[in-house]
Design a protein around this motif. Sequence first.
Motif, PDB file in Angstrom:
ATOM      1  N   VAL A 194      17.190  16.773  36.205  1.00 16.45           N
ATOM      2  CA  VAL A 194      16.151  15.736  36.224  1.00 16.45           C
ATOM      3  C   VAL A 194      16.278  14.848  34.996  1.00 16.45           C
ATOM      4  O   VAL A 194      16.426  13.630  35.101  1.00 16.45           O
ATOM      5  CB  VAL A 194      14.740  16.366  36.287  1.00 16.45           C
ATOM      6  N   GLU A 195      16.253  15.455  33.806  1.00 13.22           N
ATOM      7  CA  GLU A 195      16.335  14.655  32.580  1.00 13.22           C
ATOM      8  C   GLU A 195      16.734  15.550  31.408  1.00 13.22           C
ATOM      9  O   GLU A 195      16.399  16.737  31.398  1.00 13.22           O
ATOM     10  CB  GLU A 195      14.971  14.001  32.301  1.00 13.22           C
ATOM     11  N   GLU A 230       1.864  18.821  37.690  1.00 18.39           N
ATOM     12  CA  GLU A 230       2.108  17.574  36.969  1.00 18.39           C
ATOM     13  C   GLU A 230       3.377  16.923  37.477  1.00 18.39           C
ATOM     14  O   GLU A 230       4.321  17.589  37.866  1.00 18.39           O
ATOM     15  CB  GLU A 230       2.279  17.857  35.482  1.00 18.39           C
ATOM     16  N   GLY A 231       3.415  15.587  37.416  1.00 22.65           N
ATOM     17  CA  GLY A 231       4.584  14.857  37.884  1.00 22.65           C
ATOM     18  C   GLY A 231       5.691  14.865  36.841  1.00 22.65           C
ATOM     19  O   GLY A 231       5.476  15.220  35.687  1.00 22.65           O
ATOM     20  N   ILE A 232       6.873  14.441  37.298  1.00 21.95           N
ATOM     21  CA  ILE A 232       8.043  14.456  36.421  1.00 21.95           C
ATOM     22  C   ILE A 232       7.828  13.552  35.212  1.00 21.95           C
ATOM     23  O   ILE A 232       8.084  13.929  34.074  1.00 21.95           O
ATOM     24  CB  ILE A 232       9.293  14.011  37.212  1.00 21.95           C
ATOM     25  N   SER A 233       7.286  12.345  35.454  1.00 23.07           N
ATOM     26  CA  SER A 233       7.165  11.407  34.335  1.00 23.07           C
ATOM     27  C   SER A 233       6.194  11.916  33.281  1.00 23.07           C
ATOM     28  O   SER A 233       6.390  11.694  32.091  1.00 23.07           O
ATOM     29  CB  SER A 233       6.768  10.017  34.832  1.00 23.07           C
ATOM     30  N   ASP A 234       5.154  12.660  33.714  1.00 21.50           N
ATOM     31  CA  ASP A 234       4.229  13.238  32.728  1.00 21.50           C
ATOM     32  C   ASP A 234       4.969  14.219  31.823  1.00 21.50           C
ATOM     33  O   ASP A 234       4.811  14.219  30.609  1.00 21.50           O
ATOM     34  CB  ASP A 234       3.112  14.044  33.422  1.00 21.50           C
ATOM     35  N   SER A 250       4.773  22.570  35.660  1.00 22.32           N
ATOM     36  CA  SER A 250       5.020  22.311  37.083  1.00 22.32           C
ATOM     37  C   SER A 250       5.790  23.477  37.706  1.00 22.32           C
ATOM     38  O   SER A 250       6.805  23.916  37.159  1.00 22.32           O
ATOM     39  CB  SER A 250       5.843  21.031  37.237  1.00 22.32           C
ATOM     40  N   VAL A 271       8.250  14.558  31.257  1.00 20.58           N
ATOM     41  CA  VAL A 271       9.341  13.991  30.453  1.00 20.58           C
ATOM     42  C   VAL A 271       8.801  13.287  29.219  1.00 20.58           C
ATOM     43  O   VAL A 271       9.451  13.258  28.170  1.00 20.58           O
ATOM     44  CB  VAL A 271      10.192  13.028  31.317  1.00 20.58           C
ATOM     45  N   SER A 272       7.588  12.745  29.321  1.00 22.59           N
ATOM     46  CA  SER A 272       7.055  11.980  28.187  1.00 22.59           C
ATOM     47  C   SER A 272       6.445  12.887  27.108  1.00 22.59           C
ATOM     48  O   SER A 272       6.069  12.405  26.050  1.00 22.59           O
ATOM     49  CB  SER A 272       5.997  10.987  28.687  1.00 22.59           C
ATOM     50  N   ARG A 273       6.384  14.189  27.377  1.00 19.66           N
ATOM     51  CA  ARG A 273       5.750  15.081  26.387  1.00 19.66           C
ATOM     52  C   ARG A 273       6.799  15.827  25.557  1.00 19.66           C
ATOM     53  O   ARG A 273       7.912  16.041  26.009  1.00 19.66           O
ATOM     54  CB  ARG A 273       4.844  16.085  27.127  1.00 19.66           C
TER      55      ARG A 273
END
Length: 251
Positions: A85-86, A3-7, A34, A9-11
């Motif tokens: 990353v975040e 899975e990508g980073i944005s996926d 990931s 981070v949004s969960r």
Amino acid sequence: MVEGISDLVSRPVEEIKGELLHRGKAKELYRTPSDDLLLMEFTDEATAFDGDKKGTIGRKGFYNSHISAAIFRYLGKCGLNTHFVEQMENRYHLVRALEMFELEVVIRNVAAGSLVRRLGLEEGIELSRPILEFSYKDDDLGDPWLNRYHIRTLNLCTEEEVVRIEEDAWRINAMLRDYFAERKLVLVDFKLEFGRSSDGSLVLGDEITPDTCRLWDMESAEKLDKDRFRYDMGGIEDAYQEVYRRVAWEG
Ligand code: TMP
Ligand code: ASP
């Protein structure tokens, strides 16, 4: 990568928090969906003197997570390669998975702590030139000092990596001294940990917080770091909150 980073981070954290990979003294490390990304949780636990002294510091995980996030964002903006990353849900950082070197890198600008004990210097004296030290990340051995020859013999990283670690550490010292000075804090000394990413590049990992730095108020020289816990000085939580206030409240 699954899975990508944005996926990710949004969960919510509870959805992406996988198997516990490592329980450190103040942080825990979890797998995520990931392979390239991990979740690092900042806890309230505190230790000192290679784990001989243990305790908890109220809300430390919250403060340290915010403080370290602010500092890693700043270092990233300055062009440094870091694992950050975040920040997620206050106490978590989503970070790049690294192969960590079993090394601690300490830079000292002002005499304090073990330097004072070992070399008999007076605490608080500004060093004529800052000092960089390596130590072996091994509590059972008491994190002994290492030089480049020990690092080579123990094969803790390559010789090229040692050179680049030193260069990065000096750059970080210059950046952080300015950063903290703007917040009326003296960066007395601090510890860094580096690792190697899957593409072989050198990356700054771990955390930068009052657990891993000595920070003194510029005017009063009051200690605003883990020395308050190490030496039972009281006001521990207030000290972390004060650093949080100066560092993480960007507005
Ligand atoms: P020291 O004076 O005890 O050697 O510590 C130097 C700096 O490194 C200080 O800011 C605290 C930090 N440090 C860690 O973050 N972890 C450690 O295990 C040790 C020994 C020091
Ligand atoms: N973090 C180390 C320990 O737990 C040493 C220290 O920071 O004083 O023992």
